[in-house]
Design a protein around this motif. Sequence first.
Motif, PDB file in Angstrom:
ATOM      1  N   ILE A 127     -53.148  29.901   7.447  1.00 58.46           N
ATOM      2  CA  ILE A 127     -53.806  30.773   8.427  1.00 58.46           C
ATOM      3  C   ILE A 127     -52.746  31.687   9.036  1.00 58.46           C
ATOM      4  O   ILE A 127     -51.755  31.224   9.592  1.00 58.46           O
ATOM      5  CB  ILE A 127     -54.493  29.957   9.536  1.00 58.46           C
ATOM      6  N   ASP A 128     -52.970  33.000   8.899  1.00 56.46           N
ATOM      7  CA  ASP A 128     -52.013  33.990   9.393  1.00 56.46           C
ATOM      8  C   ASP A 128     -52.784  35.051  10.181  1.00 56.46           C
ATOM      9  O   ASP A 128     -53.468  35.901   9.612  1.00 56.46           O
ATOM     10  CB  ASP A 128     -51.272  34.632   8.216  1.00 56.46           C
ATOM     11  N   LYS A 129     -52.682  35.014  11.510  1.00 59.45           N
ATOM     12  CA  LYS A 129     -53.437  35.915  12.376  1.00 59.45           C
ATOM     13  C   LYS A 129     -53.014  37.375  12.220  1.00 59.45           C
ATOM     14  O   LYS A 129     -53.760  38.291  12.577  1.00 59.45           O
ATOM     15  CB  LYS A 129     -53.264  35.489  13.840  1.00 59.45           C
ATOM     16  N   GLU A 130     -51.820  37.623  11.686  1.00 60.86           N
ATOM     17  CA  GLU A 130     -51.342  38.995  11.525  1.00 60.86           C
ATOM     18  C   GLU A 130     -52.080  39.732  10.408  1.00 60.86           C
ATOM     19  O   GLU A 130     -52.001  40.960  10.300  1.00 60.86           O
ATOM     20  CB  GLU A 130     -49.836  38.995  11.232  1.00 60.86           C
ATOM     21  N   ILE A 131     -52.791  38.996   9.570  1.00 56.98           N
ATOM     22  CA  ILE A 131     -53.480  39.607   8.439  1.00 56.98           C
ATOM     23  C   ILE A 131     -54.684  40.448   8.879  1.00 56.98           C
ATOM     24  O   ILE A 131     -55.050  41.416   8.224  1.00 56.98           O
ATOM     25  CB  ILE A 131     -53.924  38.513   7.437  1.00 56.98           C
ATOM     26  N   ILE A 132     -55.303  40.134   9.997  1.00 61.64           N
ATOM     27  CA  ILE A 132     -56.499  40.787  10.542  1.00 61.64           C
ATOM     28  C   ILE A 132     -57.739  40.342   9.768  1.00 61.64           C
ATOM     29  O   ILE A 132     -58.692  39.833  10.328  1.00 61.64           O
ATOM     30  CB  ILE A 132     -56.402  42.336  10.519  1.00 61.64           C
ATOM     31  N   GLY A 133     -57.772  40.563   8.467  1.00 58.36           N
ATOM     32  CA  GLY A 133     -58.908  40.156   7.649  1.00 58.36           C
ATOM     33  C   GLY A 133     -58.565  40.281   6.183  1.00 58.36           C
ATOM     34  O   GLY A 133     -57.559  40.880   5.817  1.00 58.36           O
TER      35      GLY A 133
ATOM     36  N   SER B 153     -49.622  25.170 -11.467  1.00 55.18           N
ATOM     37  CA  SER B 153     -49.572  26.464 -10.797  1.00 55.18           C
ATOM     38  C   SER B 153     -50.239  26.391  -9.428  1.00 55.18           C
ATOM     39  O   SER B 153     -51.268  25.754  -9.255  1.00 55.18           O
ATOM     40  CB  SER B 153     -50.266  27.528 -11.641  1.00 55.18           C
ATOM     41  N   VAL B 154     -49.625  27.060  -8.485  1.00 55.66           N
ATOM     42  CA  VAL B 154     -50.116  27.051  -7.112  1.00 55.66           C
ATOM     43  C   VAL B 154     -50.409  28.475  -6.656  1.00 55.66           C
ATOM     44  O   VAL B 154     -49.608  29.379  -6.876  1.00 55.66           O
ATOM     45  CB  VAL B 154     -49.071  26.414  -6.162  1.00 55.66           C
ATOM     46  N   ALA B 155     -51.556  28.676  -6.047  1.00 58.03           N
ATOM     47  CA  ALA B 155     -51.899  29.961  -5.441  1.00 58.03           C
ATOM     48  C   ALA B 155     -51.690  29.823  -3.933  1.00 58.03           C
ATOM     49  O   ALA B 155     -52.350  28.997  -3.284  1.00 58.03           O
ATOM     50  CB  ALA B 155     -53.342  30.333  -5.748  1.00 58.03           C
ATOM     51  N   HIS B 156     -50.751  30.602  -3.397  1.00 58.45           N
ATOM     52  CA  HIS B 156     -50.504  30.596  -1.955  1.00 58.45           C
ATOM     53  C   HIS B 156     -51.410  31.649  -1.322  1.00 58.45           C
ATOM     54  O   HIS B 156     -51.261  32.845  -1.579  1.00 58.45           O
ATOM     55  CB  HIS B 156     -49.039  30.898  -1.661  1.00 58.45           C
ATOM     56  N   VAL B 157     -52.363  31.206  -0.511  1.00 56.41           N
ATOM     57  CA  VAL B 157     -53.381  32.086   0.063  1.00 56.41           C
ATOM     58  C   VAL B 157     -53.179  32.195   1.571  1.00 56.41           C
ATOM     59  O   VAL B 157     -53.154  31.185   2.278  1.00 56.41           O
ATOM     60  CB  VAL B 157     -54.799  31.553  -0.226  1.00 56.41           C
ATOM     61  N   ARG B 158     -53.022  33.434   2.055  1.00 59.19           N
ATOM     62  CA  ARG B 158     -52.923  33.681   3.495  1.00 59.19           C
ATOM     63  C   ARG B 158     -54.193  34.375   3.963  1.00 59.19           C
ATOM     64  O   ARG B 158     -54.607  35.386   3.396  1.00 59.19           O
ATOM     65  CB  ARG B 158     -51.696  34.545   3.800  1.00 59.19           C
ATOM     66  N   VAL B 159     -54.821  33.812   4.980  1.00 58.25           N
ATOM     67  CA  VAL B 159     -56.070  34.364   5.519  1.00 58.25           C
ATOM     68  C   VAL B 159     -56.003  34.359   7.043  1.00 58.25           C
ATOM     69  O   VAL B 159     -55.218  33.625   7.642  1.00 58.25           O
ATOM     70  CB  VAL B 159     -57.293  33.537   5.062  1.00 58.25           C
ATOM     71  N   ALA B 160     -56.864  35.214   7.652  1.00 63.22           N
ATOM     72  CA  ALA B 160     -56.882  35.287   9.113  1.00 63.22           C
ATOM     73  C   ALA B 160     -57.612  34.082   9.713  1.00 63.22           C
ATOM     74  O   ALA B 160     -57.244  33.586  10.777  1.00 63.22           O
ATOM     75  CB  ALA B 160     -57.543  36.583   9.559  1.00 63.22           C
ATOM     76  N   ASN B 161     -58.656  33.622   8.999  1.00 65.98           N
ATOM     77  CA  ASN B 161     -59.472  32.508   9.497  1.00 65.98           C
ATOM     78  C   ASN B 161     -59.716  31.495   8.381  1.00 65.98           C
ATOM     79  O   ASN B 161     -59.684  31.848   7.202  1.00 65.98           O
ATOM     80  CB  ASN B 161     -60.818  33.033  10.009  1.00 65.98           C
ATOM     81  N   PRO B 162     -59.961  30.242   8.743  1.00 72.83           N
ATOM     82  CA  PRO B 162     -60.184  29.205   7.726  1.00 72.83           C
ATOM     83  C   PRO B 162     -61.340  29.558   6.792  1.00 72.83           C
ATOM     84  O   PRO B 162     -62.322  30.167   7.202  1.00 72.83           O
ATOM     85  CB  PRO B 162     -60.521  27.964   8.570  1.00 72.83           C
ATOM     86  N   LEU B 163     -61.213  29.182   5.518  1.00 72.01           N
ATOM     87  CA  LEU B 163     -62.256  29.409   4.520  1.00 72.01           C
ATOM     88  C   LEU B 163     -63.143  28.173   4.428  1.00 72.01           C
ATOM     89  O   LEU B 163     -62.668  27.047   4.561  1.00 72.01           O
ATOM     90  CB  LEU B 163     -61.636  29.702   3.153  1.00 72.01           C
ATOM     91  N   SER B 164     -64.417  28.415   4.178  1.00 72.82           N
ATOM     92  CA  SER B 164     -65.354  27.291   4.021  1.00 72.82           C
ATOM     93  C   SER B 164     -65.130  26.641   2.657  1.00 72.82           C
ATOM     94  O   SER B 164     -64.466  27.213   1.782  1.00 72.82           O
ATOM     95  CB  SER B 164     -66.790  27.787   4.113  1.00 72.82           C
TER      96      SER B 164
END
Length: 265
Positions: free
Chosen positions: A232-238, A196-207
């Motif tokens: 990384i998706d800048k349209e997400i805002i946060g 199983s894969v979780a596709h994660v979209r975020v505005a900034n890289p995660l630590s």
Amino acid sequence: IQVASSTRQSRQAAEQSLNKLGKLTLTHAQELFAVSNALLSSSQLRAALSDPSAGSAGKTKLVEGIFGKKLSKETIGLVAEMSQLRWSATRDMALAAESLGVRAAAGADKDLDKIQAELFAVQQVVASDPELELAFSSTRATAEQKQELVKTVMGKKVSETTLLLATQAVNSKTYKRFAEILEQYGLWIAEFAGESVAHVRVANPLSADQLTKLAKALSKSFGRELQLNVEIDKEIIGGLHITVNGEVIDGTVQTKLQTARLQLG
């Protein structure tokens, strides 16, 4: 496919019950598909078996009365258990039975890589041929006619497991397009295989620490280990937008703002 929490929990419980059957066979898959198709074709039956106010004894008797002479005792018992679970919508039990059928087919076949490759190949062939896609997705043709077309097109080119899955796909209501249904089957098989894969979209890289915490939280929520694919998706805002096997968890700032606007009118 977006799934409410009660249905997700019930589906996980049903999957655990399926696993307890021990050695899975294509017969289990065929029987679960038959249950799914019967439920999808009868709103009255769906309502009766998913009614949370109905007694368990009455539901079990109904399951035995309708399916008793057609299915094995194992499948009858599993369906009776599913009728005791809580489903967010009446059709959710039917779709769960279909996903269990796919899992049973996967469990009956030792070469899951081959099955996934064959499903993908069939999906690509159909998606690239508009006339063939239309024929499989047509509401004018009967299920029997479309099943015969599947056998004609695929014949001996694919394994018995893949042929069963493709034949069932013409009855499915998970998506309108045949190729999309096969893609969903592939996801369910990958889920069964523990891939199983979780596709994660975020505005900034995660630590690294954030990724570890997120992986643990998702694994706890879904009951299994998940591989994280982060985009990384800048349209997400946060915030985070997470998709796991078609299920969406949207905690983005953008979505929260849209919800607030709707509430304010």
